[in-house]
Scaffold this active site. Structure first.
Site, PDB file in Angstrom:
ATOM      1  N   VAL A 184     -16.069-117.400 -25.695  1.00 28.69           N
ATOM      2  CA  VAL A 184     -16.442-116.018 -25.351  1.00 28.69           C
ATOM      3  C   VAL A 184     -17.887-115.884 -24.889  1.00 28.69           C
ATOM      4  O   VAL A 184     -18.244-114.896 -24.247  1.00 28.69           O
ATOM      5  CB  VAL A 184     -16.170-115.020 -26.518  1.00 28.69           C
ATOM      6  CG1 VAL A 184     -14.688-114.913 -26.830  1.00 28.69           C
ATOM      7  CG2 VAL A 184     -16.988-115.358 -27.751  1.00 28.69           C
TER       8      VAL A 184
ATOM      9  N   TYR B  66     -28.166-114.394 -37.261  1.00 29.30           N
ATOM     10  CA  TYR B  66     -26.849-113.766 -37.480  1.00 29.30           C
ATOM     11  C   TYR B  66     -27.008-112.249 -37.670  1.00 29.30           C
ATOM     12  O   TYR B  66     -26.282-111.462 -37.055  1.00 29.30           O
ATOM     13  CB  TYR B  66     -26.208-114.409 -38.711  1.00 29.30           C
ATOM     14  CG  TYR B  66     -24.822-113.918 -39.044  1.00 29.30           C
ATOM     15  CD1 TYR B  66     -23.706-114.322 -38.303  1.00 29.30           C
ATOM     16  CD2 TYR B  66     -24.607-113.072 -40.129  1.00 29.30           C
ATOM     17  CE1 TYR B  66     -22.430-113.877 -38.633  1.00 29.30           C
ATOM     18  CE2 TYR B  66     -23.333-112.627 -40.469  1.00 29.30           C
ATOM     19  CZ  TYR B  66     -22.250-113.032 -39.719  1.00 29.30           C
ATOM     20  OH  TYR B  66     -20.981-112.602 -40.054  1.00 29.30           O
TER      21      TYR B  66
ATOM     22  N   ILE C 236     -16.086-111.729 -47.434  1.00 29.40           N
ATOM     23  CA  ILE C 236     -14.637-111.914 -47.292  1.00 29.40           C
ATOM     24  C   ILE C 236     -14.337-113.410 -47.450  1.00 29.40           C
ATOM     25  O   ILE C 236     -15.029-114.245 -46.848  1.00 29.40           O
ATOM     26  CB  ILE C 236     -14.148-111.436 -45.893  1.00 29.40           C
ATOM     27  CG1 ILE C 236     -14.669-110.021 -45.549  1.00 29.40           C
ATOM     28  CG2 ILE C 236     -12.620-111.513 -45.789  1.00 29.40           C
ATOM     29  CD1 ILE C 236     -14.155-108.887 -46.394  1.00 29.40           C
TER      30      ILE C 236
ATOM     31  N   GLY D  50     -11.356-115.072 -31.482  1.00 31.43           N
ATOM     32  CA  GLY D  50     -11.575-115.798 -32.744  1.00 31.43           C
ATOM     33  C   GLY D  50     -10.391-115.662 -33.676  1.00 31.43           C
ATOM     34  O   GLY D  50     -10.554-115.492 -34.890  1.00 31.43           O
TER      35      GLY D  50
HETATM   36  P1  NAD Z   1     -14.052-118.069 -39.140  1.00 32.97           P
HETATM   37  O1  NAD Z   1     -15.149-119.043 -38.974  1.00 32.97           O
HETATM   38  O2  NAD Z   1     -12.984-118.345 -40.158  1.00 32.97           O
HETATM   39  O3  NAD Z   1     -13.328-117.827 -37.721  1.00 32.97           O
HETATM   40  C1  NAD Z   1     -14.096-117.621 -36.569  1.00 32.97           C
HETATM   41  C2  NAD Z   1     -13.193-117.639 -35.347  1.00 32.97           C
HETATM   42  O4  NAD Z   1     -14.013-117.488 -34.188  1.00 32.97           O
HETATM   43  C3  NAD Z   1     -12.423-118.954 -35.173  1.00 32.97           C
HETATM   44  O5  NAD Z   1     -11.140-118.668 -34.648  1.00 32.97           O
HETATM   45  C4  NAD Z   1     -13.237-119.691 -34.115  1.00 32.97           C
HETATM   46  O6  NAD Z   1     -12.486-120.634 -33.373  1.00 32.97           O
HETATM   47  C5  NAD Z   1     -13.673-118.512 -33.251  1.00 32.97           C
HETATM   48  N1  NAD Z   1     -14.845-118.808 -32.421  1.00 32.97           N
HETATM   49  C6  NAD Z   1     -16.044-119.315 -32.813  1.00 32.97           C
HETATM   50  N2  NAD Z   1     -16.836-119.451 -31.739  1.00 32.97           N
HETATM   51  C7  NAD Z   1     -16.141-119.018 -30.655  1.00 32.97           C
HETATM   52  C8  NAD Z   1     -16.415-118.916 -29.276  1.00 32.97           C
HETATM   53  N3  NAD Z   1     -17.593-119.310 -28.757  1.00 32.97           N
HETATM   54  N4  NAD Z   1     -15.454-118.426 -28.452  1.00 32.97           N
HETATM   55  C9  NAD Z   1     -14.253-118.046 -28.946  1.00 32.97           C
HETATM   56  N5  NAD Z   1     -13.928-118.124 -30.248  1.00 32.97           N
HETATM   57  C10 NAD Z   1     -14.862-118.611 -31.083  1.00 32.97           C
HETATM   58  O7  NAD Z   1     -14.747-116.666 -39.407  1.00 32.97           O
HETATM   59  P2  NAD Z   1     -14.270-115.363 -40.218  1.00 32.97           P
HETATM   60  O8  NAD Z   1     -14.843-115.452 -41.579  1.00 32.97           O
HETATM   61  O9  NAD Z   1     -12.819-115.133 -40.022  1.00 32.97           O
HETATM   62  O10 NAD Z   1     -15.126-114.253 -39.452  1.00 32.97           O
HETATM   63  C11 NAD Z   1     -14.611-113.518 -38.364  1.00 32.97           C
HETATM   64  C12 NAD Z   1     -15.660-112.497 -37.935  1.00 32.97           C
HETATM   65  O11 NAD Z   1     -15.994-111.669 -39.046  1.00 32.97           O
HETATM   66  C13 NAD Z   1     -16.965-113.121 -37.452  1.00 32.97           C
HETATM   67  O12 NAD Z   1     -17.490-112.367 -36.379  1.00 32.97           O
HETATM   68  C14 NAD Z   1     -17.870-112.990 -38.665  1.00 32.97           C
HETATM   69  O13 NAD Z   1     -19.229-112.952 -38.302  1.00 32.97           O
HETATM   70  C15 NAD Z   1     -17.397-111.679 -39.238  1.00 32.97           C
HETATM   71  N6  NAD Z   1     -17.712-111.508 -40.662  1.00 32.97           N
HETATM   72  C16 NAD Z   1     -17.176-112.349 -41.592  1.00 32.97           C
HETATM   73  C17 NAD Z   1     -17.501-112.170 -42.940  1.00 32.97           C
HETATM   74  C18 NAD Z   1     -16.943-113.048 -44.023  1.00 32.97           C
HETATM   75  O14 NAD Z   1     -17.342-112.851 -45.186  1.00 32.97           O
HETATM   76  N7  NAD Z   1     -16.041-113.980 -43.730  1.00 32.97           N
HETATM   77  C19 NAD Z   1     -18.373-111.140 -43.292  1.00 32.97           C
HETATM   78  C20 NAD Z   1     -18.904-110.309 -42.314  1.00 32.97           C
HETATM   79  C21 NAD Z   1     -18.547-110.496 -40.988  1.00 32.97           C
END
Ligand code: NAD
Length: 242
Positions: free
Chosen positions: A64, A155, A188, A11
């Site tokens: 994934v 989630y 974030i 990701g």
């Molecule tokens: P984002 O949506 O900006 O990026 C997600 C990434 O995952 C992208 O590159 C997307 O292409 C990739 N992705 C999605 N489905 C996929 C798959 N099936 N196979 C491969 N790649 C895949 O998200 P983000 O905000 O950068 O979050 C990243 C991680 O952090 C996630 O696991 C999210 O749950 C976690 N998270 C984010 C926050 C937040 O506030 N942004 C808070 C807690 C946890």
């Protein structure tokens, strides 16, 4: 600090994964980035790793959640890099909704990507991580995996599951020298959160501001180097889930 090591980040086409790729590259790690979409974005991430940090970087398109796709992709990474020392399971999605109305597919898809995706990656890289002698897995969970969240039962369940996976893998692979930890970000600022009405949420954060992707990347670099920490869940949340 990480020169000679190869890091795989899922990701990584944007957001937190992209920031983690730059942070680990800045410390000298070779970088393999994975995403299910956005080939151009992934290539741009690699280009920045190569130009700014002078490390080898390669992009792999892979879903994934697909066991066979992950197997093929990890085989390609092995052929290209020869080893995997650091695995960051960051790929994740949301499909929010109230439990009484949630579609089956929305529950299943979130579990498949967020939880099974991490299992698939660990399953296929475990051999290389064990051979590394200093193998390290970092799973990106969420504070809602600790606290639960109305409207996010799928989630939150996937992220709570990821914590169980982290601790089990930490126990199982510790004798092989592989550490496994989780990072639980709070709120974030990324594409994933840009459509949320964040003003009530920010009021709940003791430090009073949203987190940035670099804050999570900092924690990932810390865990990559922390030789005596395993099975830990590190909150990066400004105190939100305290
Ligand atoms: P984002 O949506 O900006 O990026 C997600 C990434 O995952 C992208 O590159 C997307 O292409 C990739 N992705 C999605 N489905 C996929 C798959 N099936 N196979 C491969 N790649 C895949 O998200 P983000 O905000 O950068 O979050 C990243 C991680 O952090 C996630 O696991 C999210 O749950 C976690 N998270 C984010 C926050 C937040 O506030 N942004 C808070 C807690 C946890």
């Amino acid at each position: 600090m990480l020169s000679g090591k190869t890091a795989v980040i899922t990701g990584a086409s944007r957001g937190i994964g992209e920031a983690i790729a730059y942070k680990l590259a800045s410390q000298g790690a070779s970088i393999a980035v994975i995403s299910s979409s956005g080939n151009a974005d992934l290539e741009a991430v690699c280009e920045k790793c190569r130009c700014e940090f002078n490390v080898t970087a390669k992009a792999y398109r892979c879903d994934v959640s697909d066991f066979g796709d992950v197997k093929k992709t990890v085989a390609a990474i092995k052929a290209d890099f020869g080893a995997v020392d650091i695995l960051v399971n960051n790929a994740g999605i949301t499909r929010d909704g109230l439990v009484a109305m949630m579609k089956e597919d929305d529950f299943d898809r979130v579990m498949e990507v967020n939880l099974k995706g991490a299992f698939n990656m660990i399953r296929h890289t475990a051999g290389m991580l064990m051979r590394s002698r200093e193998g390290c897995i970092i799973n990106i969970t969420s504070v809602v995996g600790l606290t639960g969240n109305a409207g996010q039962c799928n989630y939150a369940a996937s992220k709570a599951g990821l914590i169980g996976l982290t601790k089990s893998v930490a126990k199982e692979l510790a004798p092989k020298g592989v550490r496994c930890n989780a990072i639980a970000p709070g709120f974030i600022e990324t594409d994933m959160t840009k459509d949320l009405d964040n003003s009530p949420l920010i009021k709940m954060i003791p430090l009073g501001i949203p987190g940035q992707v670099e804050d999570v990347a900092e924690a990932a670099a810390f865990l990559a180097a922390a030789k005596y920490i395993t099975g830990e869940v590190l909150r990066v949340d400004g105190g939100l889930a305290m």
